[in-house]
Each structure stands twice: as structure tokens, then as C-alpha cells.
Design an enzyme around this catalytic site. Sequence first.
Site, PDB file in Angstrom:
ATOM      1  N   GLY A  47       0.852  -1.186   0.000  1.00  0.00           N
ATOM      2  CA  GLY A  47       0.000   0.000   0.000  1.00  0.00           C
ATOM      3  C   GLY A  47       0.880   1.226   0.000  1.00  0.00           C
ATOM      4  CD  GLN A  52       3.377   5.914   2.754  1.00  0.00           C
ATOM      5  OE1 GLN A  52       2.372   5.388   2.249  1.00  0.00           O
ATOM      6  NE2 GLN A  52       4.315   5.217   3.355  1.00  0.00           N
ATOM      7  CB  CYS A  95       5.039   2.386   7.917  1.00  0.00           C
ATOM      8  SG  CYS A  95       4.622   3.876   6.998  1.00  0.00           S
ATOM      9  CG  HIS A 141       0.377   7.110   5.575  1.00  0.00           C
ATOM     10  ND1 HIS A 141       1.531   7.582   6.162  1.00  0.00           N
ATOM     11  CD2 HIS A 141       0.577   5.785   5.424  1.00  0.00           C
ATOM     12  CE1 HIS A 141       2.369   6.581   6.375  1.00  0.00           C
ATOM     13  NE2 HIS A 141       1.821   5.484   5.933  1.00  0.00           N
TER      14      HIS A 141
HETATM   15  O1  K2U Z   1       1.985   2.803   4.241  1.00  0.00           O
HETATM   16  C1  K2U Z   1       2.842   2.016   3.889  1.00  0.00           C
HETATM   17  O2  K2U Z   1       4.046   2.204   4.072  1.00  0.00           O
HETATM   18  C2  K2U Z   1       2.409   0.755   3.235  1.00  0.00           C
HETATM   19  C3  K2U Z   1       2.515  -0.435   4.115  1.00  0.00           C
HETATM   20  C4  K2U Z   1       1.168  -1.061   4.060  1.00  0.00           C
HETATM   21  C5  K2U Z   1       0.804  -1.884   5.239  1.00  0.00           C
HETATM   22  C6  K2U Z   1       1.071  -1.471   6.534  1.00  0.00           C
HETATM   23  C7  K2U Z   1       0.668  -2.245   7.593  1.00  0.00           C
HETATM   24  C8  K2U Z   1      -0.013  -3.425   7.377  1.00  0.00           C
HETATM   25  C9  K2U Z   1      -0.280  -3.816   6.086  1.00  0.00           C
HETATM   26  C10 K2U Z   1       0.120  -3.039   5.022  1.00  0.00           C
HETATM   27  C11 K2U Z   1       3.689  -1.205   3.551  1.00  0.00           C
HETATM   28  O3  K2U Z   1       3.279  -2.022   2.543  1.00  0.00           O
HETATM   29  S1  K2U Z   1       4.590  -2.003   4.816  1.00  0.00           S
HETATM   30  C12 K2U Z   1       5.162  -3.440   4.206  1.00  0.00           C
HETATM   31  C13 K2U Z   1       4.228  -4.592   4.473  1.00  0.00           C
HETATM   32  C14 K2U Z   1       4.131  -5.549   3.525  1.00  0.00           C
HETATM   33  C15 K2U Z   1       3.308  -6.628   3.766  1.00  0.00           C
HETATM   34  C16 K2U Z   1       2.570  -6.737   4.924  1.00  0.00           C
HETATM   35  C17 K2U Z   1       2.690  -5.775   5.882  1.00  0.00           C
HETATM   36  C18 K2U Z   1       3.521  -4.675   5.652  1.00  0.00           C
HETATM   37 ZN    ZN Z   2       2.646   3.552   6.083  1.00  0.00          ZN
END
Ligand code: K2U
Ligand code: ZN
Length: 171
Positions: A47, A52, A95, A141
Site C-alpha cells: 500500500g 509518502q 510502514c 497517512h
Molecule cells: O503505508 C505504507 O508504508 C504501506 C505499508 C502497508 C501496510 C502497513 C501495515 C499493514 C499492512 C500493510 C507497507 O506495505 S509495509 C510493508 C508490508 C508488507 C506486507 C505486509 C505488511 C507490511
Molecule cells: Zn505507512
Amino acid sequence: MAIRPILVAPDARLKQKSKPVEGAVTDEHRRLMDDMLETMYDAPGIGLAAIQIGEPLRIIVMDLAGKDEPKAPRYFVNPEIVWKSDEVKPYEEGCLSVPDIYDDVERPAHVKLRYMNYNGETVEEDAHDLYAVCIQHEMDHLEGVLFIDHLSRLKRETALRKLKKARALEA
Ligand code: K2U
Ligand code: ZN
């Protein structure tokens, strides 16, 4: 399409409240969503919110497909949570703007969304499981909220100290 730099905390820009897209979803918004998606895949992440990459607009991209599945990109313009369950569930979050920090955050297990898609059509949808976690994380965010803001003051300050130390070592 372009891979854009991802802002890393602490960064005041990540604390901004993002502004709604006014009027129609334009080709310029679609170019931004294309860049966001390419940046997210490159990170890699599942995501990404526009803030960001330094764009304070209420736009989110996501792809929850497993690594061995076909890509399934999702685009959210001016997303709103119109209902959330009383039931809450913890999930270990990370994140892209808070690298190498992971901790449990408790969020409503089920939410109902309303948003405009890539073509500007209004969609209403239920979100459960990882979809519910990710959309709530991304919508935080848009309010300038990071997942570490949901942690204890001690855990948040420890995380920020670790991020500042990592930044100093890179300099
Ligand atoms: O906002 C972001 O940085 C995106 C996150 C999305 C996310 C955060 C917490 C839980 C689920 C998704 C990034 O994708 S963090 C990397 C990640 C990848 C797989 C699962 C969890 C986190
Ligand atoms: Zn994040």
C-alpha cells in the site's frame, strides 16, 4: 511512469493532512497513481499514500495479491470509511516511511468504504482482514498519522530515536 523517493520519518511533511481531489479524477491524477504504484512495487510494499511521495492529496494505491499471484492494483481517490465494526483485531504493522520498525496495532476488523476509482467512478465496498488493516493504515497517512502514533509514547520515542540514528549513519 516513475519511481519516486519515499519520505521517511521524522519528516514534517508526513504529518500534513492531505487535501481532497476537487472535481473529476483527471489524467494528471492517474499519472500520479501510476507513479505511486510503480514506487510501491519497487519498495516493495502492499500500500502507499500520496503523501509518502510528498503529494498531499487524498489518494491511495494498494495491491494485496500474493507474490505468486497476478498483480491486482487498487486505486482510492477521496476514500472515506462510512462504517467500522466494534470488533477490533491486532496486526503487526510496518510502514515504508518508518523502515525496520514493526509492532502490533489494534484496528476495527471490518470497515465499509466509499471512494472514487482510477476512472472516477464511485465505489462502495466492504474490507476485512489485511484489506481492512491496510486501508486504515493508509487512511491514517491522509490525516498525517503514522502507525507509531498508535503505540505507547515510550515505543514511539524509541522508534524515532532509531530512525534518527539510522539517518545520521547514512549522512
Ligand atoms: O503505508 C505504507 O508504508 C504501506 C505499508 C502497508 C501496510 C502497513 C501495515 C499493514 C499492512 C500493510 C507497507 O506495505 S509495509 C510493508 C508490508 C508488507 C506486507 C505486509 C505488511 C507490511
Ligand atoms: Zn505507512
